[in-house]
Design a protein around this motif. Structure first.
Motif, PDB file in Angstrom:
ATOM      1  N   PRO A 646       0.833  -1.213   0.000  1.00 23.48           N
ATOM      2  CA  PRO A 646       0.000   0.000   0.000  1.00 23.48           C
ATOM      3  C   PRO A 646       0.861   1.253   0.000  1.00 23.48           C
ATOM      4  N   MET A 647       0.343   2.284  -0.622  1.00 24.50           N
ATOM      5  CA  MET A 647       1.105   3.530  -0.726  1.00 24.50           C
ATOM      6  C   MET A 647       1.344   4.149   0.641  1.00 24.50           C
ATOM      7  N   ALA A 648       0.426   3.952   1.575  1.00 24.14           N
ATOM      8  CA  ALA A 648       0.618   4.514   2.913  1.00 24.14           C
ATOM      9  C   ALA A 648       1.811   3.881   3.614  1.00 24.14           C
ATOM     10  N   VAL A 649       2.034   2.595   3.400  1.00 23.01           N
ATOM     11  CA  VAL A 649       3.201   1.932   3.973  1.00 23.01           C
ATOM     12  C   VAL A 649       4.470   2.443   3.322  1.00 23.01           C
ATOM     13  N   LEU A 650       4.422   2.661   2.023  1.00 23.09           N
ATOM     14  CA  LEU A 650       5.603   3.135   1.308  1.00 23.09           C
ATOM     15  C   LEU A 650       6.007   4.528   1.769  1.00 23.09           C
ATOM     16  N   PHE A 673       2.123  -1.009  11.806  1.00 21.53           N
ATOM     17  CA  PHE A 673       0.978  -0.114  11.676  1.00 21.53           C
ATOM     18  C   PHE A 673      -0.349  -0.868  11.654  1.00 21.53           C
ATOM     19  N   SER A 674      -0.414  -1.948  10.902  1.00 22.74           N
ATOM     20  CA  SER A 674      -1.690  -2.640  10.738  1.00 22.74           C
ATOM     21  C   SER A 674      -1.953  -3.703  11.793  1.00 22.74           C
ATOM     22  N   ARG A 675      -0.895  -4.198  12.473  1.00 22.89           N
ATOM     23  CA  ARG A 675      -1.021  -5.300  13.434  1.00 22.89           C
ATOM     24  C   ARG A 675      -1.680  -6.523  12.797  1.00 22.89           C
TER      25      ARG A 675
END
Length: 747
Positions: A646-650, A673-675
């Motif tokens: 995902p772009m948010a992780v990048l 972040f997502s657990r």
């Protein structure tokens, strides 16, 4: 009609004995009132006369087992310097310093290394200073900072009976705060001490502490636990949760796996209604005297119900043996025979009565196991109440109506209970599972007040969906380049075309003709896929002969000497990229495999989807955690080769020169972040036709990167999984000519 005469005289009393009796009763009552007023202390005269002050009544059992009542006010419960009820954002804060700083900028002064011998901080205060200093909220330039944290005075534990209580030092008398104490943060877990436990008594009255701390206490933002409604300054102070000293700093501690625990007692079924074994449980101290005894000493009245389990002990303080009652011995025996964690996991509701102070450790403990807290603290301000919606998680009981609580809890429907339990666990994982999350939630709450235009939507912060959890976690950790509609159902679960950019990394260790053929074989499926909007090829510094298709295609962009994956994809709102597909020049994925992986990621947009899964394990021989390069059924992270990120992780990733470290860094960030565990997609054959990942240099670089990430994060966020989504599992009897993916059966 004539009016009655105004000057009419009073009639004489026809019954003199009755009138005389009434006169004597009146004189007797007046005399009693006069005696009571003469015996009343002057402080209580002041409380009753001044109606503008907040009067607080404390019922408690005294040391002689008598029930007493004490009155306190704002002025009697604290030092005058710490009591500033008029402090608001407009009076005690220079908002002009915060108008352009997003995220919130905090300057820590004087800067002292937490490992230095000069500091006499408590361990938790040192951890908070380290967390802020290593975050995006830290600002080294005081002229650009919005808020300040003074490290001369440790305000976290101000109970003189505690081992972490900071004593005065020589530097305190000469230290003066910046801005006269305004724009300062005051973190506090414990204030007041036995026997009064005054809420704002920070024990700084000794002249050796200096006058600077008095200015900070008077004008600073109190990020404090156990705050009452009468002394809490709305839209200025922050209600802080009470957490233990061994609370995880960043996540679960890095330790060897524990042996399997015995299963918990089975859940009881009542007809068709699924309930836990106990309706309401509590295990804790029973104060037989002093503050808090009026609530905890009455809990034994709830034991008459079968589904209510109340376990208390009198072992508290130094005088408990002298002041114990007849029930203490029996209570202590039952208290030692039950494990509190097992009780909470098998209970629907957990009782959270106030302790000596308004808050209790039981609050976070019940949230951690999904037990709905029943709060018994009438004046307590819940943590982060202006950000978190507690109405869907907490049941607030009245200390005066204790016996009505069990019957009230029985009226909750099963569906309501399940929703509340799920939301409680979500709130704990999102905001309270570690010290850094608690601190960042407090800072985000302050930022939402100072910068309301950049406030994150409340419905996103409180929603317990997986996609909103992912966004909220990044927001708390300081990522402000987020679009709340990035993972909205309107976009991700509709027919709207997603924008996915493919990034192909070229290996420079091969000769140019072979590399050109491999690159051509990798790019052809990408160009024929409708879901890939753009292809970015990362080339080495050396010259590489590219196929003509790569040179003349308008969908392909070339990059040379790029240090990280994040630098390839533009980081702006106009780009509107949803995810990135990473491939190497040796990938053997087909068009159908790529489209199936994109479909899987579209159903789980908060996770990383990949083909090449790996696992981490604990090596007993080496006494350390390591990463494996073998293909196993159980996995905890996926390699970047053939993965959809995902772009948010990048955007939250860091630069790294090693491809192995880039893969692990993306895996750490996604799990942190997502657990959630990544998703493995089945493929026709191995993603690559190379065995370079098994070389000694690659394994050594991966091991060093793994150790460095553990030191940086403080724990291992990986979550194991065995789920594999294989296209063969989605075959059906429909003619393949009617399907969207015509060659699905051949995969």
């Amino acid at each position: 009609m004539s009016c009655p005469s105004v000057g009419r005289t009073l009639r004489p009393c026809r019954r003199p004995s009755l009138c005389l009796l009434l006169l004597l009763v009146f004189l007797l009552l007046s005399l009693v009132a006069l005696v009571v007023r003469l015996r009343t202390p002057p402080s209580e005269h002041r409380l009753s006369a001044n109606t503008s002050q907040a009067v607080r009544r404390h019922h408690f059992y005294d040391s002689d087992h008598s029930f007493n009542l004490r009155f306190t006010s704002n002025s009697d419960s604290t030092d005058s310097s710490a009591d500033s009820p008029s402090c608001r954002l407009s009076t005690c804060l220079d908002i002009g310093r915060c108008s352009s700083s997003s995220p919130l900028r905090i300057h820590i002064y004087p800067w002292i290394d937490s490992s230095s011998a000069e500091t006499n901080w408590s361990p938790l205060f040192a951890s908070i200073v380290e967390i802020i200093s290593k975050s995006v909220y830290f600002e080294s330039n005081p002229n650009k900072a919005c808020l300040f944290l003074n490290t001369v005075w440790d305000t976290l534990d101000r109970d003189p009976l505690s081992a972490d209580f900071q004593k005065p030092s020589a530097v305190m008398t000469t230290s003066q705060p910046l801005l006269g104490g305004r724009n300062h943060l005051v973190f506090n877990l414990y204030s007041g001490s036995w026997p009064e436990y005054r809420e704002l008594d920070f024990q700084f009255s000794d002249p050796n502490y200096g006058n600077g701390i008095q200015e900070i206490l008077a004008k600073g933002i109190r990020v404090k636990t156990s705050q009452s409604e009468s002394l809490f300054r709305p839209l200025f102070d922050i209600s802080f949760p009470l957490f233990p000293r061994d609370h995880p700093l960043h996540g679960p501690p890095v330790r060897p796996p524990l042996p399997p625990t015995p299963p918990a007692p089975p859940t009881r079924f009542i007809g068709r209604r699924r309930r836990r074994q106990h309706l309401l449980v509590f295990k804790g101290k029973r104060y037989v005297y002093g503050i808090g005894s009026e609530t905890r000493n009455s809990l034994h009245f709830l034991r008459e119900d079968e589904d209510v389990r109340i376990l208390t002990t009198c072992r508290h303080g130094k005088r408990w043996q002298d002041l114990k009652d007849d029930k203490c011995d029996e209570d202590d025996a039952q208290y030692a025979a039950h494990d509190f964690q097992t009780l909470m996991r098998n209970a629907t509701f957990c009782l959270v009565p106030r302790g000596r102070r308004l808050s209790s450790f039981r609050f976070l403990e019940s949230l951690a196991v999904g037990c709905i807290p029943v709060l018994l603290s009438n004046e307590y301000v819940l943590p982060f109440a202006d950000v978190i919606d507690w109405s869907s998680c907490v049941v607030r009981g009245d200390e005066r109506l204790l016996l009505q609580i069990p019957e009230t809890l029985r009226q909750f429907s099963d569906n309501h209970v399940l929703r509340m339990r799920r939301h409680c666990r979500h709130l704990y994982d999102q905001f309270f599972s570690s010290v850094d999350r608690i601190v960042f939630t407090a800072l985000s709450s302050i930022e939402s007040r100072l910068l309301p235009h950049s406030r994150f939507p409340d419905f996103v912060l409180n929603a317990d969906t997986l996609s909103t959890q992912f966004l909220t976690t990044q927001w708390l950790f300081g990522n402000r380049n987020l679009n709340p509609t990035l993972y909205s159902s309107r976009r991700l679960y509709s027919n709207e075309t997603l924008r996915i950019v493919a990034v192909v990394s070229v290996d420079s260790n091969r000769d140019s003709p072979a590399l050109s053929r491999l690159l051509y074989r990798t790019i052809i499926p990408l160009l024929s896929s409708e879901t890939i909007a753009e292809i970015a090829i990362v080339l080495p510094e050396k010259g590489v002969s590219l196929p003509p298709l790569v040179v003349h295609s308008s969908r392909i962009r070339l990059h040379r000497n790029v240090s990280s994956f994040a630098a390839v994809v533009p980081d702006d709102d106009d780009n509107n990229t949803d995810a990135v597909l990473y491939l190497s020049s040796q990938s053997l994925l087909t068009k159908e495999e790529i489209q199936f992986a994109v479909g899987v990621w579209r159903s789980f947009p908060e996770r990383v989807v990949g083909f090449e899964a790996r696992n981490h394990f604990y090596s007993s021989a080496k006494q350390r955690f390591e990463v494996s390069n073998r293909w196993t059924n159980r996995f905890s992270w996926v390699s970047s080769d053939g993965s959809i990120v995902p772009m948010a992780v990048l955007r939250a990733s860091v630069d790294s020169s090693s491809s192995e470290c880039q893969s692990l860094s993306l895996a750490f960030i996604s799990s942190h972040f997502s657990r959630l565990a990544p998703l493995k997609v089945g493929q026709r054959k191995h993603v690559t036709n190379s065995s370079n990942d098994r070389s000694f240099s690659a394994l050594s670089a991966r091991r060093d990167c793994f150790d460095g990430l553990i030191r940086s994060y403080g724990y291992i966020p990986f979550i194991g999984s065995r789920l594999r989504l294989d296209p063969l599992l989605f075959l059906d009897s429909v003619d393949k000519r009617r399907k969207k993916y015509l060659q699905m059966e051949s995969i």
